[in-house]
Scaffold this active site. Structure first.
Site, PDB file in Angstrom:
ATOM      1  N   ASP A  13       0.945  -1.237  -0.082  1.00  9.60           N
ATOM      2  CA  ASP A  13       0.276   0.034   0.143  1.00  9.60           C
ATOM      3  C   ASP A  13       0.791   1.175  -0.091  1.00  9.60           C
ATOM      4  O   ASP A  13       1.997   1.149   0.517  1.00  9.60           O
ATOM      5  CB  ASP A  13      -0.979   0.053   1.287  1.00  9.60           C
ATOM      6  CG  ASP A  13      -1.943   0.838   1.277  1.00  9.60           C
ATOM      7  OD1 ASP A  13      -2.249   1.492   0.041  1.00  9.60           O
ATOM      8  OD2 ASP A  13      -2.813   1.097   2.107  1.00  9.60           O
ATOM      9  N   ARG A  17       0.149   7.656  -2.661  1.00 10.99           N
ATOM     10  CA  ARG A  17       0.801   8.610  -1.602  1.00 10.99           C
ATOM     11  C   ARG A  17       2.455   8.892  -1.954  1.00 10.99           C
ATOM     12  O   ARG A  17       2.927  10.095  -1.885  1.00 10.99           O
ATOM     13  CB  ARG A  17       0.606   8.444  -0.385  1.00 10.99           C
ATOM     14  CG  ARG A  17      -0.397   8.742   0.044  1.00 10.99           C
ATOM     15  CD  ARG A  17      -1.327   7.957   1.420  1.00 10.99           C
ATOM     16  NE  ARG A  17      -1.469   6.656   1.317  1.00 10.99           N
ATOM     17  CZ  ARG A  17      -1.634   5.815   2.311  1.00 10.99           C
ATOM     18  NH1 ARG A  17      -1.492   5.840   3.360  1.00 10.99           N
ATOM     19  NH2 ARG A  17      -1.610   4.372   1.950  1.00 10.99           N
ATOM     20  N   HIS A  30       2.746   3.256  -9.165  1.00 11.93           N
ATOM     21  CA  HIS A  30       2.488   1.794  -9.240  1.00 11.93           C
ATOM     22  C   HIS A  30       3.546   1.235 -10.121  1.00 11.93           C
ATOM     23  O   HIS A  30       4.002   0.219  -9.672  1.00 11.93           O
ATOM     24  CB  HIS A  30       1.249   1.489 -10.096  1.00 11.93           C
ATOM     25  CG  HIS A  30       0.149   2.310  -9.423  1.00 11.93           C
ATOM     26  ND1 HIS A  30      -0.328   1.964  -8.108  1.00 11.93           N
ATOM     27  CD2 HIS A  30      -1.155   2.953  -9.828  1.00 11.93           C
ATOM     28  CE1 HIS A  30      -1.321   2.301  -7.754  1.00 11.93           C
ATOM     29  NE2 HIS A  30      -1.897   2.932  -8.765  1.00 11.93           N
ATOM     30  N   GLU A  60     -12.133  -4.735  -4.939  1.00 19.34           N
ATOM     31  CA  GLU A  60     -12.748  -3.130  -4.864  1.00 19.34           C
ATOM     32  C   GLU A  60     -11.742  -2.243  -5.582  1.00 19.34           C
ATOM     33  O   GLU A  60     -12.238  -1.207  -6.027  1.00 19.34           O
ATOM     34  CB  GLU A  60     -12.479  -2.906  -3.167  1.00 19.34           C
ATOM     35  CG  GLU A  60     -13.410  -3.506  -2.305  1.00 19.34           C
ATOM     36  CD  GLU A  60     -13.315  -4.767  -2.024  1.00 19.34           C
ATOM     37  OE1 GLU A  60     -12.064  -5.535  -2.094  1.00 19.34           O
ATOM     38  OE2 GLU A  60     -14.147  -5.606  -2.116  1.00 19.34           O
ATOM     39  N   TRP A  62     -11.495  -2.067  -8.653  1.00 20.84           N
ATOM     40  CA  TRP A  62     -12.462  -1.748 -10.047  1.00 20.84           C
ATOM     41  C   TRP A  62     -13.111  -0.358  -9.751  1.00 20.84           C
ATOM     42  O   TRP A  62     -13.096   0.332 -10.784  1.00 20.84           O
ATOM     43  CB  TRP A  62     -13.356  -2.829 -10.388  1.00 20.84           C
ATOM     44  CG  TRP A  62     -12.915  -4.045 -10.798  1.00 20.84           C
ATOM     45  CD1 TRP A  62     -12.884  -5.259  -9.874  1.00 20.84           C
ATOM     46  CD2 TRP A  62     -12.092  -4.502 -11.876  1.00 20.84           C
ATOM     47  NE1 TRP A  62     -12.438  -6.201 -10.478  1.00 20.84           N
ATOM     48  CE2 TRP A  62     -11.961  -5.785 -11.780  1.00 20.84           C
ATOM     49  CE3 TRP A  62     -11.787  -3.797 -12.907  1.00 20.84           C
ATOM     50  CZ2 TRP A  62     -11.281  -6.591 -12.816  1.00 20.84           C
ATOM     51  CZ3 TRP A  62     -11.066  -4.471 -13.937  1.00 20.84           C
ATOM     52  CH2 TRP A  62     -10.684  -5.891 -13.871  1.00 20.84           C
ATOM     53  N   LEU A 124      11.121 -20.415  -4.498  1.00 21.93           N
ATOM     54  CA  LEU A 124       9.996 -19.995  -3.969  1.00 21.93           C
ATOM     55  C   LEU A 124       8.552 -19.991  -4.729  1.00 21.93           C
ATOM     56  O   LEU A 124       8.788 -19.862  -5.919  1.00 21.93           O
ATOM     57  CB  LEU A 124      10.318 -18.263  -3.946  1.00 21.93           C
ATOM     58  CG  LEU A 124       9.030 -17.315  -3.597  1.00 21.93           C
ATOM     59  CD1 LEU A 124       8.918 -17.030  -2.028  1.00 21.93           C
ATOM     60  CD2 LEU A 124       9.761 -15.916  -4.103  1.00 21.93           C
ATOM     61  N   ARG A 180      -5.281  -2.168   8.727  1.00 22.38           N
ATOM     62  CA  ARG A 180      -6.077  -3.105   8.677  1.00 22.38           C
ATOM     63  C   ARG A 180      -5.848  -4.058   7.497  1.00 22.38           C
ATOM     64  O   ARG A 180      -4.658  -3.771   6.894  1.00 22.38           O
ATOM     65  CB  ARG A 180      -7.294  -2.047   8.277  1.00 22.38           C
ATOM     66  CG  ARG A 180      -7.094  -1.354   6.768  1.00 22.38           C
ATOM     67  CD  ARG A 180      -8.300  -0.430   6.407  1.00 22.38           C
ATOM     68  NE  ARG A 180      -7.972   0.356   5.383  1.00 22.38           N
ATOM     69  CZ  ARG A 180      -7.672   1.737   5.555  1.00 22.38           C
ATOM     70  NH1 ARG A 180      -7.620   2.246   6.634  1.00 22.38           N
ATOM     71  NH2 ARG A 180      -7.351   2.343   4.439  1.00 22.38           N
TER      72      ARG A 180
HETATM   73  C1  FPP Z   1      -1.681   0.432  -3.282  1.00 24.55           C
HETATM   74  O1  FPP Z   1      -1.213   1.386  -3.500  1.00 24.55           O
HETATM   75  C2  FPP Z   1      -1.294  -0.516  -4.344  1.00 24.55           C
HETATM   76  C3  FPP Z   1      -2.325  -1.127  -5.256  1.00 24.55           C
HETATM   77  C4  FPP Z   1      -3.337  -0.916  -5.963  1.00 24.55           C
HETATM   78  C5  FPP Z   1      -2.098  -2.674  -5.484  1.00 24.55           C
HETATM   79  C6  FPP Z   1      -0.404  -2.954  -5.854  1.00 24.55           C
HETATM   80  C7  FPP Z   1      -0.014  -2.607  -7.039  1.00 24.55           C
HETATM   81  C8  FPP Z   1       1.381  -2.697  -7.296  1.00 24.55           C
HETATM   82  C9  FPP Z   1       2.307  -2.829  -6.286  1.00 24.55           C
HETATM   83  C10 FPP Z   1       1.972  -2.385  -8.693  1.00 24.55           C
HETATM   84  C11 FPP Z   1       1.737  -3.515  -9.532  1.00 24.55           C
HETATM   85  C12 FPP Z   1       1.943  -4.858  -9.141  1.00 24.55           C
HETATM   86  C13 FPP Z   1       2.542  -5.690 -10.007  1.00 24.55           C
HETATM   87  C14 FPP Z   1       2.626  -7.029  -9.474  1.00 24.55           C
HETATM   88  C15 FPP Z   1       3.205  -5.399 -11.186  1.00 24.55           C
HETATM   89  P1  FPP Z   1      -2.358   2.879  -3.575  1.00 24.55           P
HETATM   90  O2  FPP Z   1      -2.619   3.125  -5.068  1.00 24.55           O
HETATM   91  O3  FPP Z   1      -3.795   2.490  -2.792  1.00 24.55           O
HETATM   92  O4  FPP Z   1      -1.706   3.874  -2.699  1.00 24.55           O
HETATM   93  P2  FPP Z   1      -2.459   4.998  -1.842  1.00 24.55           P
HETATM   94  O5  FPP Z   1      -3.318   4.286  -0.748  1.00 24.55           O
HETATM   95  O6  FPP Z   1      -1.156   5.884  -1.346  1.00 24.55           O
HETATM   96  O7  FPP Z   1      -3.334   6.008  -3.027  1.00 24.55           O
END
Ligand code: FPP
Length: 226
Positions: A13, A17, A30, A60, A62, A124, A180
């Site tokens: 997560d 940010r 990302h 969620e 989406w 792994l 959480r």
């Molecule tokens: C949370 O950050 C992250 C996600 C939406 C999912 C995780 C995705 C990646 C690590 C990138 C792609 C993954 C792979 C396997 C190629 P957020 O966008 O919710 O961050 P925020 O809470 O700061 O807005």
């Protein structure tokens, strides 16, 4: 370390940010997050972890803006293409959990091919949760048990989850300061040790994971006993 977890699960997560604080678009977060996925996967493979589950796209997610969802779908596709040689070099088996039938046919095929091409790897197992939600997984499992006319027991539910042949989680980590579990592996974390770090996922390092593993090493797990 004498007490390494066999199965680590991570809620990745803070991509958005991290990017915002750097004056970048969320998508840059990302992109950087995908690089952390590679570093942490190789590290887990090198130190002898058997299973690493990563929450890549939830049921969620989406609800995010259309362009961000599209970006994530493209990123996943690019990731699988570029990662195949890395999986093979590191003897990493890839497995998807979640309902991937909602993804494009092209992405579904790439995911299945990656599973197929790495199924002989014995180091792994990297498990990516893709269109995954724990409530959805448990509901699908119970429906399968019922449709086969089996009794509903802990054993039959476990063996019909997407994680059927994977042991329960020993260590759950969430980055970015949120405390959480967000519908991730609810059944499988029943006795997991939990660690929450303020570090955003794109900045999470193998050194920080090692610190968490040292702490895990000192925890006494009693599984309800004394
Ligand atoms: C949370 O950050 C992250 C996600 C939406 C999912 C995780 C995705 C990646 C690590 C990138 C792609 C993954 C792979 C396997 C190629 P957020 O966008 O919710 O961050 P925020 O809470 O700061 O807005």
């Amino acid at each position: 370390m004498n007490n390494l977890p066999s199965h680590i699960a991570i809620i990745m997560d803070g991509n958005g940010r991290w990017a915002k604080e750097k004056g970048l678009k969320r998508t840059a977060g990302h992109e950087q997050g995908a690089k952390t996925v590679r570093d942490i996967t190789i590290h887990c493979s090198n130190i002898g972890i058997k299973y690493l589950s990563l929450y890549a796209f939830s049921t969620e997610n989406w609800n995010r803006p259309k362009l961000e969802v599209e970006f994530l779908m493209n990123l996943l596709h690019r990731y699988f293409i570029s990662e195949l040689p890395i999986y093979l070099e590191n003897n990493v088996r890839f497995k998807a959990i979640g309902d991937i039938s909602k993804f494009s046919k092209k992405l579904q095929n790439t995911i299945k091919q990656t599973e197929e091409k790495t199924k002989h790897c014995s180091g792994l197992t990297q498990i990516l949760a893709l269109n995954y939600g724990s409530k959805d997984e448990i509901t699908r499992a119970v429906n399968k048990v019922v449709s086969k006319g089996l009794d509903i027991t802990e054993k039959t539910i476990s063996s019909h989850l997407d994680t059927a042949d994977i042991p329960d989680v020993d260590l759950l980590v969430r980055t970015s300061g949120e405390v959480r579990v967000s519908n991730f592996l609810l059944w499988q974390i029943a006795y997991a040790e939990m660690f929450f770090t303020k570090t955003y996922w794109p900045e999470f390092t193998t050194y920080e994971l090692d610190d968490i593993l040292s702490d895990f090493n000192t925890r006494e797990r009693r599984f309800g006993g004394i």
